[in-house]
Write a protein that holds these residues in place. Structure first.
Motif, mmCIF file in Angstrom:
data_model
loop_
_atom_site.group_PDB
_atom_site.id
_atom_site.type_symbol
_atom_site.label_atom_id
_atom_site.label_comp_id
_atom_site.label_asym_id
_atom_site.label_seq_id
_atom_site.Cartn_x
_atom_site.Cartn_y
_atom_site.Cartn_z
ATOM 1 N N PRO A 90 0.817 -1.220 0.000
ATOM 2 C CA PRO A 90 0.000 0.000 0.000
ATOM 3 C C PRO A 90 0.849 1.268 0.000
ATOM 4 O O PRO A 90 2.012 1.279 0.417
ATOM 5 N N ALA A 91 0.251 2.325 -0.459
ATOM 6 C CA ALA A 91 0.914 3.634 -0.461
ATOM 7 C C ALA A 91 1.263 4.004 0.972
ATOM 8 O O ALA A 91 0.502 3.765 1.907
ATOM 9 N N GLY A 92 2.446 4.540 1.165
ATOM 10 C CA GLY A 92 2.902 4.945 2.486
ATOM 11 C C GLY A 92 3.667 3.852 3.215
ATOM 12 O O GLY A 92 4.287 4.100 4.245
ATOM 13 N N GLU A 93 3.654 2.619 2.736
ATOM 14 C CA GLU A 93 4.389 1.506 3.365
ATOM 15 C C GLU A 93 5.730 1.314 2.647
ATOM 16 O O GLU A 93 5.830 1.475 1.432
ATOM 17 N N THR A 94 6.747 0.938 3.417
ATOM 18 C CA THR A 94 8.078 0.679 2.857
ATOM 19 C C THR A 94 8.540 -0.684 3.363
ATOM 20 O O THR A 94 8.612 -0.910 4.569
ATOM 21 N N ILE A 95 8.843 -1.556 2.420
ATOM 22 C CA ILE A 95 9.362 -2.891 2.762
ATOM 23 C C ILE A 95 10.883 -2.820 2.664
ATOM 24 O O ILE A 95 11.432 -2.479 1.618
ATOM 25 N N GLN A 96 11.544 -3.118 3.779
ATOM 26 C CA GLN A 96 13.004 -3.149 3.821
ATOM 27 C C GLN A 96 13.448 -4.564 3.428
ATOM 28 O O GLN A 96 13.161 -5.518 4.131
ATOM 29 N N GLY A 97 14.102 -4.710 2.291
ATOM 30 C CA GLY A 97 14.568 -6.025 1.843
ATOM 31 C C GLY A 97 13.844 -6.458 0.575
ATOM 32 O O GLY A 97 13.070 -5.718 -0.025
ATOM 33 N N ASP A 98 14.088 -7.690 0.190
ATOM 34 C CA ASP A 98 13.535 -8.219 -1.059
ATOM 35 C C ASP A 98 12.095 -8.673 -0.875
ATOM 36 O O ASP A 98 11.685 -9.087 0.216
ATOM 37 N N LEU A 99 11.350 -8.647 -1.959
ATOM 38 C CA LEU A 99 9.978 -9.165 -2.011
ATOM 39 C C LEU A 99 9.933 -10.152 -3.173
ATOM 40 O O LEU A 99 10.202 -9.789 -4.317
ATOM 41 N N VAL A 100 9.604 -11.418 -2.864
ATOM 42 C CA VAL A 100 9.507 -12.463 -3.878
ATOM 43 C C VAL A 100 8.081 -12.990 -3.864
ATOM 44 O O VAL A 100 7.566 -13.394 -2.813
ATOM 45 N N VAL A 101 7.443 -12.989 -5.039
ATOM 46 C CA VAL A 101 6.056 -13.454 -5.155
ATOM 47 C C VAL A 101 5.995 -14.469 -6.283
ATOM 48 O O VAL A 101 6.412 -14.196 -7.404
ATOM 49 N N GLU A 102 5.457 -15.668 -5.970
ATOM 50 C CA GLU A 102 5.250 -16.711 -6.972
ATOM 51 C C GLU A 102 3.770 -16.869 -7.226
ATOM 52 O O GLU A 102 2.966 -16.902 -6.294
ATOM 53 N N ASN A 103 3.396 -16.997 -8.510
ATOM 54 C CA ASN A 103 2.028 -17.261 -8.940
ATOM 55 C C ASN A 103 1.051 -16.183 -8.492
ATOM 56 O O ASN A 103 -0.046 -16.486 -8.037
ATOM 57 N N GLY A 104 1.438 -14.946 -8.621
ATOM 58 C CA GLY A 104 0.542 -13.877 -8.228
ATOM 59 C C GLY A 104 0.806 -12.591 -8.986
ATOM 60 O O GLY A 104 1.728 -12.477 -9.782
ATOM 61 N N GLU A 105 -0.044 -11.606 -8.687
ATOM 62 C CA GLU A 105 0.086 -10.277 -9.279
ATOM 63 C C GLU A 105 0.568 -9.345 -8.178
ATOM 64 O O GLU A 105 0.010 -9.326 -7.077
ATOM 65 N N VAL A 106 1.596 -8.561 -8.467
ATOM 66 C CA VAL A 106 2.165 -7.650 -7.480
ATOM 67 C C VAL A 106 1.835 -6.213 -7.894
ATOM 68 O O VAL A 106 2.073 -5.832 -9.045
ATOM 69 N N VAL A 107 1.297 -5.464 -6.931
ATOM 70 C CA VAL A 107 1.020 -4.047 -7.151
ATOM 71 C C VAL A 107 1.790 -3.278 -6.084
ATOM 72 O O VAL A 107 1.538 -3.434 -4.892
ATOM 73 N N VAL A 108 2.768 -2.469 -6.525
ATOM 74 C CA VAL A 108 3.584 -1.704 -5.586
ATOM 75 C C VAL A 108 3.148 -0.238 -5.678
ATOM 76 O O VAL A 108 3.439 0.460 -6.639
ATOM 77 N N GLU A 109 2.418 0.195 -4.614
ATOM 78 C CA GLU A 109 2.020 1.594 -4.521
ATOM 79 C C GLU A 109 2.932 2.330 -3.537
ATOM 80 O O GLU A 109 3.092 3.527 -3.617
ATOM 81 N N GLY A 110 3.497 1.555 -2.596
ATOM 82 C CA GLY A 110 4.446 2.112 -1.631
ATOM 83 C C GLY A 110 5.856 1.958 -2.177
ATOM 84 O O GLY A 110 6.115 2.189 -3.359
ATOM 85 N N ARG A 111 6.794 1.513 -1.282
ATOM 86 C CA ARG A 111 8.196 1.378 -1.684
ATOM 87 C C ARG A 111 8.734 0.004 -1.289
ATOM 88 O O ARG A 111 8.347 -0.539 -0.265
ATOM 89 N N VAL A 112 9.660 -0.507 -2.103
ATOM 90 C CA VAL A 112 10.394 -1.732 -1.793
ATOM 91 C C VAL A 112 11.864 -1.361 -1.827
ATOM 92 O O VAL A 112 12.392 -0.963 -2.858
ATOM 93 N N MET A 113 12.513 -1.440 -0.655
ATOM 94 C CA MET A 113 13.925 -1.067 -0.546
ATOM 95 C C MET A 113 14.819 -2.303 -0.749
ATOM 96 O O MET A 113 15.696 -2.598 0.039
#
Length: 197
Positions: A132-155
């Motif tokens: 979601p917007a306003g959220e920041t994930i520190q580190g990697d994001l791995v998604v299998e068999n899905g749809e990823v929507v990045v409104e916030g940040r992935v560091m």
């Protein structure tokens, strides 16, 4: 000379293998024995008739005989080839087993798999993973068999396996990797073993 010995000598004489002393003894026996003399004449006439036969040359005889033979079984050829090349056979079997097991692992199911250290900062709706917007994930994001929507940040890096993503590149600090083919997936798994993803 006995008749048994005379018959043996007659055959040797007709073949040209009888020596002079044995030939003289055979001649003496043939003068006195009518049965052996009759046998000698019959064999002599048969040999003359055989010599009179012309030699018939049939150049295609070998081809006709070979063509009339049944074809060798194809499975035998394959088995013989495998026996002659055991190392190559073992290598081919190994490769087939490895690729079939990898292919089985690649599409085992369509279950959504998420790998991140901060699950509390994402939302999951069906097979959709939302940062979601306003959220920041520190580190990697791995998604299998899905749809990823990045409104916030992935560091870190974003890896999407057999899925899609929607994100602005300004929202992701690391690399974006999509894996949708068997060889890409295999490379991703091998690289993951060595920690280079």
């Amino acid at each position: 000379m006995e008749c048994k010995k005379a018959v043996s000598c007659i055959h040797e004489y007709l073949d040209g293998l009888l020596d002079r002393s044995a030939q003289a003894t055979l001649d003496q026996h043939l003068r006195t024995c009518a049965n052996c003399r009759r046998l000698f004449k019959q064999l002599e006439m048969m040999e003359q008739r055989i010599r009179m036969l012309k030699h018939v040359d049939t150049p295609d005889l070998t081809d006709r005989i070979m063509n009339s033979l049944p074809a060798p079984l194809k499975s035998r050829k394959a088995i013989n080839w495998l026996k002659r090349h055991p190392a190559l056979t073992a290598a081919v079997i190994f490769i087939v087993v490895m690729f079939s097991s990898l292919a089985a692992l690649w599409n085992t199911d369509d279950q959504l798999v998420i790998s991140t250290a901060e699950f509390d900062k994402i939302q999951v709706v069906g097979n959709r993973v939302i940062v979601p917007a306003g959220e920041t994930i520190q580190g990697d994001l791995v998604v299998e068999n899905g749809e990823v929507v990045v409104e916030g940040r992935v560091m870190g890096n974003l890896v999407v396996i057999d899925g899609t993503y929607t994100a602005s590149t300004a929202n992701i600090a690391g690399r974006i990797t999509t894996v949708n083919q068997l060889f890409d997936w295999l490379w991703y798994k091998i690289a993951g073993l060595f920690g280079t993803v």
